[in-house]
Design a protein around this motif. Structure first.
Motif, PDB file in Angstrom:
ATOM      1  N   TRP A  67      44.563  84.814  28.620  1.00 47.27           N
ATOM      2  CA  TRP A  67      44.914  86.425  28.609  1.00 47.27           C
ATOM      3  C   TRP A  67      44.551  87.292  27.607  1.00 47.27           C
ATOM      4  O   TRP A  67      44.959  86.925  26.540  1.00 47.27           O
ATOM      5  CB  TRP A  67      46.485  86.304  29.190  1.00 47.27           C
TER       6      TRP A  67
ATOM      7  N   LYS B  28      44.854  90.640  25.350  1.00 44.66           N
ATOM      8  CA  LYS B  28      45.257  92.010  25.986  1.00 44.66           C
ATOM      9  C   LYS B  28      44.618  92.865  24.633  1.00 44.66           C
ATOM     10  O   LYS B  28      43.995  93.215  23.321  1.00 44.66           O
ATOM     11  CB  LYS B  28      46.829  91.612  25.627  1.00 44.66           C
ATOM     12  N   ASP B  29      44.069  93.739  25.561  1.00 48.07           N
ATOM     13  CA  ASP B  29      43.087  95.508  24.295  1.00 48.07           C
ATOM     14  C   ASP B  29      44.446  95.750  23.406  1.00 48.07           C
ATOM     15  O   ASP B  29      45.007  96.744  24.015  1.00 48.07           O
ATOM     16  CB  ASP B  29      42.440  96.163  24.924  1.00 48.07           C
TER      17      ASP B  29
ATOM     18  N   ARG C  32      35.227  89.569  33.601  1.00 47.34           N
ATOM     19  CA  ARG C  32      33.232  89.517  33.492  1.00 47.34           C
ATOM     20  C   ARG C  32      32.883  90.694  33.341  1.00 47.34           C
ATOM     21  O   ARG C  32      31.382  90.730  32.699  1.00 47.34           O
ATOM     22  CB  ARG C  32      32.858  89.484  35.167  1.00 47.34           C
ATOM     23  N   ALA C  33      33.704  91.829  33.500  1.00 50.30           N
ATOM     24  CA  ALA C  33      33.683  92.909  32.236  1.00 50.30           C
ATOM     25  C   ALA C  33      32.635  93.012  31.201  1.00 50.30           C
ATOM     26  O   ALA C  33      32.133  93.655  30.357  1.00 50.30           O
ATOM     27  CB  ALA C  33      33.838  93.896  32.570  1.00 50.30           C
ATOM     28  N   LEU C  34      34.034  92.579  30.520  1.00 50.18           N
ATOM     29  CA  LEU C  34      33.849  91.937  29.232  1.00 50.18           C
ATOM     30  C   LEU C  34      33.357  90.960  28.033  1.00 50.18           C
ATOM     31  O   LEU C  34      31.791  91.304  27.565  1.00 50.18           O
ATOM     32  CB  LEU C  34      35.447  91.664  28.706  1.00 50.18           C
TER      33      LEU C  34
ATOM     34  N   ARG D 164      36.699  83.315  36.086  1.00 47.30           N
ATOM     35  CA  ARG D 164      37.480  84.518  35.324  1.00 47.30           C
ATOM     36  C   ARG D 164      37.378  85.115  36.129  1.00 47.30           C
ATOM     37  O   ARG D 164      37.120  84.999  37.832  1.00 47.30           O
ATOM     38  CB  ARG D 164      35.913  84.960  34.565  1.00 47.30           C
ATOM     39  N   ASN D 165      37.805  86.759  35.861  1.00 48.75           N
ATOM     40  CA  ASN D 165      39.143  87.443  36.815  1.00 48.75           C
ATOM     41  C   ASN D 165      37.312  88.631  36.700  1.00 48.75           C
ATOM     42  O   ASN D 165      36.134  88.466  35.915  1.00 48.75           O
ATOM     43  CB  ASN D 165      40.439  88.210  37.364  1.00 48.75           C
ATOM     44  N   ASP D 166      37.502  89.745  37.585  1.00 49.30           N
ATOM     45  CA  ASP D 166      36.958  90.466  36.934  1.00 49.30           C
ATOM     46  C   ASP D 166      36.436  91.677  35.693  1.00 49.30           C
ATOM     47  O   ASP D 166      35.603  91.738  35.158  1.00 49.30           O
ATOM     48  CB  ASP D 166      37.434  91.639  38.574  1.00 49.30           C
ATOM     49  N   ALA D 167      37.997  91.758  35.736  1.00 47.02           N
ATOM     50  CA  ALA D 167      37.988  92.221  33.662  1.00 47.02           C
ATOM     51  C   ALA D 167      36.955  91.166  33.395  1.00 47.02           C
ATOM     52  O   ALA D 167      36.656  91.840  32.180  1.00 47.02           O
ATOM     53  CB  ALA D 167      39.399  92.581  33.708  1.00 47.02           C
TER      54      ALA D 167
END
Length: 503
Positions: free
Chosen positions: A74, A76-77, A8-10, A3-6
């Motif tokens: 990936w 996408k919001d 991890r937060a999600l 996972r990337n940082d985004a």
């Protein structure tokens, strides 16, 4: 799992080595499993990106196959785009609703129908039930109530609108109060439709009209339904503005129609009959088939004392239509006020002429006054023409002669000059007064030939000895046949007859 940082937060539960199905929502896990199934995928399946909610926001997932056979997702919001799409969809639905409301409301100028449409559309599109309320009639309020999916029902409620929070103010045109300020438990029983159940929310909004309030709209929602949002209340006011305009137009139309009917009754020529031994008959045809009044008129004023003459007046005002009818009404009312000098035709015409010259009207009129009284078996007639075609006398042998009277028209010159003719009608003889609408009527085989005085005289010669009503009916029938579907001026005919001796 990586996972990337985004991510991890999600997805805070996602750690390297954990199973994806344990940390992502089910919609993403299902999409991941479907991607790993063996076999070819259709182009449509490959093009559709799965979407779902993560942490109260909507995401669109796009897979990417890596060289080692793993799948990278990936996210996408799409939350803001989704909200924009939903808002656009809602706005389109509301615009279509308002357009449909305008079309249905403006399709009728009947106040009751407008109230039915208002209550029904509001119940279907804005609430669980709706009430359309018109201004009070006496001590009662006209109310139309409708449940969603039901039919509107009308009633008259003997209530004080100020007893209902917001209703009195709405009927007076004041801005509505927010629905959160209204306690649903205080709703009176007459406001709640049968079988509706507990009320959960109420909106009371005015129905604005043309300068004056057109009524009020009440929206009800059940206790199990969601409360009204601020946006819904604003939309309800937009709908109310259209409903109020339609109801106001319908009310104005009803008022104008009532006024028109009263004026029509006053301006329409009277039905004539035998008076004091003299037979009278009259007929009037306006220039346009859709009109009932115009610039031609006639009246018969019976003598107030037996043995004195009855006064007949027939006239033609310059022009036609409503403006001419207004002046016609003025002339008729003036003549009625001058009945005390009816024995002096010249004085009566002079006073009428003065009244017309001092009014704001710039039109003039032609006129014939006739005084008729029974003397034994005969009828004595005095005739005075003011610029009008001379009356025609129909003798028993079929001879038709013009009365020897002529004069200047009224309402144009400072002084009226006229000559009065006196004649006697033997039993079966008649005096026919008419307007030039019949002689100037164009028609015939070519459609452009005037009916003319000679044709009128020949028609009357065939009416020798006929009653007054038969003469009038015969002339109007001939004129109608001659004109056909062509244009024509107003036509008025009056017959004065000496009845035949009764055996």
């Amino acid at each position: 799992m990586q996972r990337n940082d985004a991510a991890r937060a999600l997805l805070p539960r996602a750690h390297p080595g954990t199973c994806l199905a344990d940390v992502v929502p089910s919609w993403l896990a299902v999409a991941h499993d479907a991607l790993r199934l063996p076999g070819p995928r259709t182009e449509q399946e490959s093009a559709v990106a799965p979407t779902g909610v993560i942490a109260a926001r909507r995401f669109e997932a796009h897979p990417s196959l890596r060289d080692d056979g793993s799948v990278a997702w990936w996210l996408k919001d799409e939350t803001d785009h989704q909200l924009a799409r939903e808002a656009l969809h809602t706005e389109r639905e509301r615009t279509a609703f308002l357009a449909d409301a305008s079309s249905r409301l403006l399709s009728s100028l009947n106040l009751g129908r407008c109230m039915d449409v208002t209550a029904q559309m509001a119940a279907e599109g804005l609430a669980d039930a709706a009430l359309a309320i018109a201004p009070a009639r006496g001590h009662r309020l006209p109310v139309v109530t409708c449940l969603r999916g039901g039919t509107p029902t009308a009633s008259l409620e003997a209530i004080d609108p100020d007893d209902v929070p917001g209703l009195g103010e709405a009927l007076r045109g004041f801005p509505p109060v927010p629905s959160r300020w209204l306690d649903p438990s205080t709703a009176p029983q007459w406001m709640i439709p049968e079988g509706f159940g507990p009320v959960g929310a109420i909106v009371v909004t005015p129905l604005p009209g043309h300068g004056v309030p057109a009524g009020a709209l009440i929206l009800l929602r059940k206790a199990c339904s969601a409360a009204f949002t601020d946006e819904e209340e604003v939309f309800a006011r937009l709908f109310a503005a259209r409903s109020g305009a339609a109801m106001s137009a319908a009310r104005l139309y009803e008022e104008q129609r009532a006024i028109t009917q009263v004026l029509m009754r006053e301006l329409l020529p009277p039905t004539l009959r035998e008076i004091s031994g003299v037979d009278f008959a009259g007929s009037y045809r306006p220039s346009a088939d859709h009109e009932r009044i115009g610039g031609d008129f006639y009246d018969v004023h019976p003598a107030p004392v037996a043995g004195e003459p009855s006064l007949v007046a027939i006239g033609d005002v310059c022009g036609k239509g409503l403006e001419a009818a207004v002046l016609t009404g003025k002339i008729r009312n003036t003549l009625h006020a001058l009945l005390h000098v009816a024995d002096d035709h010249h004085r009566m015409l002079s006073l009428l002429n003065t009244a017309l010259l001092t009014s704001h009207h710039s039109r003039f009129a032609t006129l014939v006054l006739a005084s008729a009284v029974r003397c034994g078996n005969d009828v004595q007639v005095r005739l005075t023409s003011a610029g009008h075609p001379a009356p025609l006398i129909v003798r028993t042998g079929g001879t038709v002669e013009a009365a020897d009277t002529r004069g200047t028209l009224v309402g144009a010159l400072p002084v009226v000059r006229a000559r009065t003719a006196t004649l006697t009608l033997a039993p079966g003889e008649s005096c026919v007064l008419y307007t030039d609408g019949i002689t100037e009527a164009k028609g015939g085989p070519l459609g452009s030939t005037r009916f003319g005085e000679e044709r009128l005289a020949r028609a009357l010669a065939g009416c020798a000895g006929a009653p007054a009503a038969a003469i009038v009916e015969h002339l109007q029938m001939l004129a109608s046949q001659w004109i056909g579907n062509g244009d024509h001026d107003d036509i008025a005919v009056v017959a004065i007859s000496a009845p035949r001796k009764r055996t």
